[in-house]
Design a protein around this motif. Structure first.
Motif, PDB file in Angstrom:
ATOM      1  N   MET A  18      11.861  -4.559   4.343  1.00 48.64           N
ATOM      2  CA  MET A  18      12.245  -5.497   3.394  1.00 48.64           C
ATOM      3  C   MET A  18      12.920  -4.725   2.022  1.00 48.64           C
ATOM      4  O   MET A  18      13.572  -5.227   1.625  1.00 48.64           O
ATOM      5  N   GLU A  19      12.128  -3.480   1.954  1.00 43.29           N
ATOM      6  CA  GLU A  19      12.838  -2.811   0.780  1.00 43.29           C
ATOM      7  C   GLU A  19      13.872  -1.993   1.035  1.00 43.29           C
ATOM      8  O   GLU A  19      14.718  -1.298  -0.072  1.00 43.29           O
ATOM      9  N   GLY A  20      14.361  -1.964   2.138  1.00 40.84           N
ATOM     10  CA  GLY A  20      15.665  -1.265   2.839  1.00 40.84           C
ATOM     11  C   GLY A  20      15.383   0.276   2.911  1.00 40.84           C
ATOM     12  O   GLY A  20      16.435   0.947   3.658  1.00 40.84           O
ATOM     13  N   GLU A  21      14.034   0.701   3.124  1.00 42.46           N
ATOM     14  CA  GLU A  21      13.866   2.098   3.416  1.00 42.46           C
ATOM     15  C   GLU A  21      14.012   2.401   5.043  1.00 42.46           C
ATOM     16  O   GLU A  21      14.434   3.362   5.360  1.00 42.46           O
ATOM     17  N   LEU A  22      13.554   1.259   5.690  1.00 48.05           N
ATOM     18  CA  LEU A  22      13.773   1.244   7.021  1.00 48.05           C
ATOM     19  C   LEU A  22      14.508   0.216   7.630  1.00 48.05           C
ATOM     20  O   LEU A  22      14.934  -0.972   7.061  1.00 48.05           O
ATOM     21  N   MET A  23      15.166   0.270   8.849  1.00 49.78           N
ATOM     22  CA  MET A  23      15.800  -0.717   9.576  1.00 49.78           C
ATOM     23  C   MET A  23      15.287  -0.774  10.790  1.00 49.78           C
ATOM     24  O   MET A  23      14.707   0.090  11.492  1.00 49.78           O
ATOM     25  N   ILE A  24      16.115  -1.979  11.411  1.00 46.73           N
ATOM     26  CA  ILE A  24      15.585  -2.242  13.093  1.00 46.73           C
ATOM     27  C   ILE A  24      16.660  -1.422  13.692  1.00 46.73           C
ATOM     28  O   ILE A  24      17.927  -2.118  13.928  1.00 46.73           O
ATOM     29  N   SER A  25      16.563  -0.557  14.717  1.00 48.98           N
ATOM     30  CA  SER A  25      17.368   0.191  15.237  1.00 48.98           C
ATOM     31  C   SER A  25      17.765  -0.425  16.843  1.00 48.98           C
ATOM     32  O   SER A  25      18.631  -0.367  17.201  1.00 48.98           O
ATOM     33  N   LYS A  26      16.683  -1.062  17.021  1.00 47.30           N
ATOM     34  CA  LYS A  26      16.793  -1.785  18.344  1.00 47.30           C
ATOM     35  C   LYS A  26      15.490  -2.679  18.473  1.00 47.30           C
ATOM     36  O   LYS A  26      14.471  -2.743  17.736  1.00 47.30           O
TER      37      LYS A  26
ATOM     38  N   ASP B 151      13.429   2.583  12.181  1.00 49.89           N
ATOM     39  CA  ASP B 151      13.967   3.672  12.144  1.00 49.89           C
ATOM     40  C   ASP B 151      14.404   3.893  10.459  1.00 49.89           C
ATOM     41  O   ASP B 151      14.571   2.885   9.744  1.00 49.89           O
ATOM     42  N   LEU B 152      14.591   5.329   9.838  1.00 50.26           N
ATOM     43  CA  LEU B 152      15.260   5.232   8.476  1.00 50.26           C
ATOM     44  C   LEU B 152      16.710   4.649   8.449  1.00 50.26           C
ATOM     45  O   LEU B 152      17.556   4.888   9.136  1.00 50.26           O
TER      46      LEU B 152
ATOM     47  N   ASP C 257       0.886  -1.031  -0.026  1.00 47.86           N
ATOM     48  CA  ASP C 257       0.039   0.022   0.075  1.00 47.86           C
ATOM     49  C   ASP C 257       1.049   1.322  -0.013  1.00 47.86           C
ATOM     50  O   ASP C 257       1.301   1.779   0.911  1.00 47.86           O
ATOM     51  N   THR C 258       1.239   1.598  -1.221  1.00 49.65           N
ATOM     52  CA  THR C 258       2.093   2.703  -1.316  1.00 49.65           C
ATOM     53  C   THR C 258       1.932   3.941  -0.556  1.00 49.65           C
ATOM     54  O   THR C 258       2.676   4.764   0.064  1.00 49.65           O
ATOM     55  N   LYS C 259       0.666   4.352  -0.531  1.00 44.17           N
ATOM     56  CA  LYS C 259       0.169   5.645   0.081  1.00 44.17           C
ATOM     57  C   LYS C 259       0.570   5.434   1.589  1.00 44.17           C
ATOM     58  O   LYS C 259       0.699   6.452   2.236  1.00 44.17           O
ATOM     59  N   LEU C 260       0.012   4.373   2.212  1.00 41.63           N
ATOM     60  CA  LEU C 260       0.214   4.036   3.600  1.00 41.63           C
ATOM     61  C   LEU C 260       1.637   4.035   4.064  1.00 41.63           C
ATOM     62  O   LEU C 260       2.162   4.444   4.949  1.00 41.63           O
ATOM     63  N   MET C 261       2.455   3.453   3.139  1.00 42.17           N
ATOM     64  CA  MET C 261       4.061   3.447   3.473  1.00 42.17           C
ATOM     65  C   MET C 261       4.576   4.674   3.517  1.00 42.17           C
ATOM     66  O   MET C 261       5.541   4.913   4.170  1.00 42.17           O
ATOM     67  N   LYS C 262       4.220   5.446   2.467  1.00 39.05           N
ATOM     68  CA  LYS C 262       4.907   6.872   2.379  1.00 39.05           C
ATOM     69  C   LYS C 262       4.311   7.558   3.879  1.00 39.05           C
ATOM     70  O   LYS C 262       5.123   8.293   4.417  1.00 39.05           O
ATOM     71  N   SER C 263       3.180   7.531   4.274  1.00 36.21           N
ATOM     72  CA  SER C 263       2.524   8.186   5.433  1.00 36.21           C
ATOM     73  C   SER C 263       3.652   7.733   6.410  1.00 36.21           C
ATOM     74  O   SER C 263       3.971   8.374   7.413  1.00 36.21           O
ATOM     75  N   VAL C 264       3.678   6.283   6.609  1.00 31.30           N
ATOM     76  CA  VAL C 264       4.499   5.594   8.041  1.00 31.30           C
ATOM     77  C   VAL C 264       5.939   6.118   7.836  1.00 31.30           C
ATOM     78  O   VAL C 264       6.473   6.582   8.926  1.00 31.30           O
ATOM     79  N   ALA C 265       6.635   6.202   6.669  1.00 31.26           N
ATOM     80  CA  ALA C 265       7.984   6.615   6.670  1.00 31.26           C
ATOM     81  C   ALA C 265       8.122   8.155   6.948  1.00 31.26           C
ATOM     82  O   ALA C 265       9.052   8.421   7.640  1.00 31.26           O
ATOM     83  N   GLU C 266       7.161   8.871   6.484  1.00 28.51           N
ATOM     84  CA  GLU C 266       7.131  10.325   6.660  1.00 28.51           C
ATOM     85  C   GLU C 266       6.972  10.584   8.334  1.00 28.51           C
ATOM     86  O   GLU C 266       7.640  11.547   8.829  1.00 28.51           O
ATOM     87  N   ARG C 267       6.106   9.638   8.955  1.00 30.85           N
ATOM     88  CA  ARG C 267       6.000  10.002  10.384  1.00 30.85           C
ATOM     89  C   ARG C 267       7.269   9.564  11.174  1.00 30.85           C
ATOM     90  O   ARG C 267       7.900  10.220  12.069  1.00 30.85           O
TER      91      ARG C 267
ATOM     92  N   LYS D  46      10.069   9.721   9.808  1.00 30.00           N
ATOM     93  CA  LYS D  46      11.424  10.643   9.644  1.00 30.00           C
ATOM     94  C   LYS D  46      11.106  11.876  10.343  1.00 30.00           C
ATOM     95  O   LYS D  46      12.083  12.410  10.922  1.00 30.00           O
ATOM     96  N   ALA D  47       9.763  12.106  10.884  1.00 31.35           N
ATOM     97  CA  ALA D  47       9.375  13.496  11.627  1.00 31.35           C
ATOM     98  C   ALA D  47       9.780  13.229  13.080  1.00 31.35           C
ATOM     99  O   ALA D  47      10.363  13.983  13.894  1.00 31.35           O
ATOM    100  N   GLU D  48       9.055  11.981  13.630  1.00 25.78           N
ATOM    101  CA  GLU D  48       9.288  11.772  15.135  1.00 25.78           C
ATOM    102  C   GLU D  48      10.351  10.886  15.666  1.00 25.78           C
ATOM    103  O   GLU D  48      10.713  10.899  16.696  1.00 25.78           O
TER     104      GLU D  48
END
Length: 402
Positions: free
Chosen positions: A167-175, A184-185, A121-131, A133-135
């Motif tokens: 899985m796409e590599g935009e996010l990683m597990i920071s802990k 996190d990004l 769901d590309t729209k939801l993925m973008k929203s999650v990533a933006e949050r 990034k901001a928080e």
């Protein structure tokens, strides 16, 4: 200087595989945390699993490579940007030095050439990533769980979006916090000096071959491509090129032909600690390919937690036992963390085990360490096969019996 051989006996092959896997547990130098990192870097990955009837599989696998292992090591290494989470054949911890070799899979998923579990769901993925990034770093529980759930685990849409981005590599597990992932990004998790260039097909194929053979001693094409899906063409070409260049050789073991690094044959001149016993995880790197385990060690193993109870032969979560260079027994156990007792529901000795007295000595020694590893103080036997082994063990080592 490597030794040239055309074939190995089964016993030699077993020894080569065990020493390549750093089993039985070997003495390590340096700090305990450094030894844990060394084990992850050498093995290439350590599988993560959620089952916790005893200490979880990733801790268990590392405990068997590092007698000074502490469960805090993994999160410390993640915080130090030396280890990261991603997918091997399953969810795993990998060495950060190998990060760039996860990029082909991530890019294939991002471009739709490979699929994971969840619909994108590309729209939801973008929203999650933006949050994020901001928080800053967030867990799945920090997001709204409304919407259509997916799969038997009833995964929320935002969790699906997080996993797709991971899985796409935009996010990683920071802990992890209480085993829950913190996302996190990727750019905020990776070390700034890390090589993040995508490997060529030739680089990637050669990496997969060499990494597998270093950790496993010898291997077939099907075994190497089992761990990383959709890599058969790359690995096939790499094997052809590396054979032509003399980087690998073919060697026969009984009726099977394997690839091997020539320098690995030098391990045959090193001693194998046959008196040392290891209680292994079902997800240990040595065992994860069941057909290979059967071919090399003549040990047929099935994880029966996925089998209906009435059809189980050895138990819910049976731990293979390595001793005298062989897989010689199976132990189904569960830690009672309230009573601090390890319940051995069933201990089954293989029919070929004849030296039961020597086995009992080695089992007693390792069991004391295994109890501490599982935060237990005593053991309670419920059943052994053969039944007389229980009496033999309990009479010889009463101090362990709860």
């Amino acid at each position: 200087m490597s030794l040239k051989k055309e074939s190995l006996s089964v016993r030699e092959a077993q020894k080569l595989v065990l020493l390549s896997q750093r089993l039985p547990t070997q003495k390590v130098v340096g700090s305990a945390q450094e030894a844990t990192l060394s084990a992850i870097e050498h093995l290439g990955y350590v599988q993560i699993d959620t089952i916790s009837v005893i200490e979880r599989a990733h801790h268990h696998t590392l405990y068997n490579r590092n007698s000074r292992y502490k469960s805090a090591h993994i999160q410390e290494l993640i915080a130090d940007k030396k280890v990261f989470e991603y997918w091997a054949h399953a969810a795993s911890y990998l060495p950060m030095t190998d990060y760039r070799f996860t990029l082909p899979r991530k890019q294939a998923i991002a471009y739709g050439k490979q699929k994971h579990w969840y619909k994108r769901d590309t729209k939801l993925m973008k929203s999650v990533a933006e949050r994020i990034k901001a928080e800053g770093p967030l867990m799945a529980k920090d997001f709204d769980k409304k919407g259509k759930k997916h799969g038997e685990w009833k995964t929320a849409p935002t969790k699906q979006a997080l996993e797709n981005l991971f899985m796409e590599g935009e996010l990683m597990i920071s802990k992890r916090v209480n085993f829950h992932k913190v996302y996190d990004l990727t750019e905020r998790v990776l070390p700034s000096s890390l090589n993040t260039t995508t490997p060529t097909d030739d680089e990637y194929g050669r990496f997969l071959v060499k990494k597998y053979l270093q950790a496993n001693g010898l291997g077939k094409l099907t075994e190497m491509t089992y761990l990383i899906k959709n890599t058969k063409p790359l690995v096939t070409q790499a094997l052809k090129n590396m054979l032509a260049d003399g980087e690998i050789e073919l060697i026969r073991v009984a009726d099977n032909e394997y690839y091997i690094l020539p320098e690995s044959l030098e391990l045959l001149s090193k001693p194998l600690a046959r008196k040392k016993l290891n209680i292994l995880s079902p997800f240990d790197n040595l065992l994860i390919q069941r057909k290979r385990t059967s071919d090399i060690f003549e040990f047929d193993y099935l994880l029966e937690c996925y089998v209906p109870q009435q059809k189980r032969k050895f138990g819910y979560f049976t731990l293979p036992i390595l001793w005298d260079g062989k897989l010689i027994a199976r132990m189904d156990s569960k830690a009672d963390r309230k009573e601090k007792v390890l319940n051995i529901n069933q201990l089954t000795l293989e029919p070929g085990l004849k030296k039961t007295e020597a086995f009992a000595v080695a089992f007693n020694k390792e069991l004391q360490s295994f109890l501490k590893f599982n935060n237990c103080q005593g053991v309670r036997f419920h059943k052994t096969i053969p039944s007389n082994f229980q009496q033999e063990f309990e009479s010889s080592y009463p101090h362990l019996i709860a």
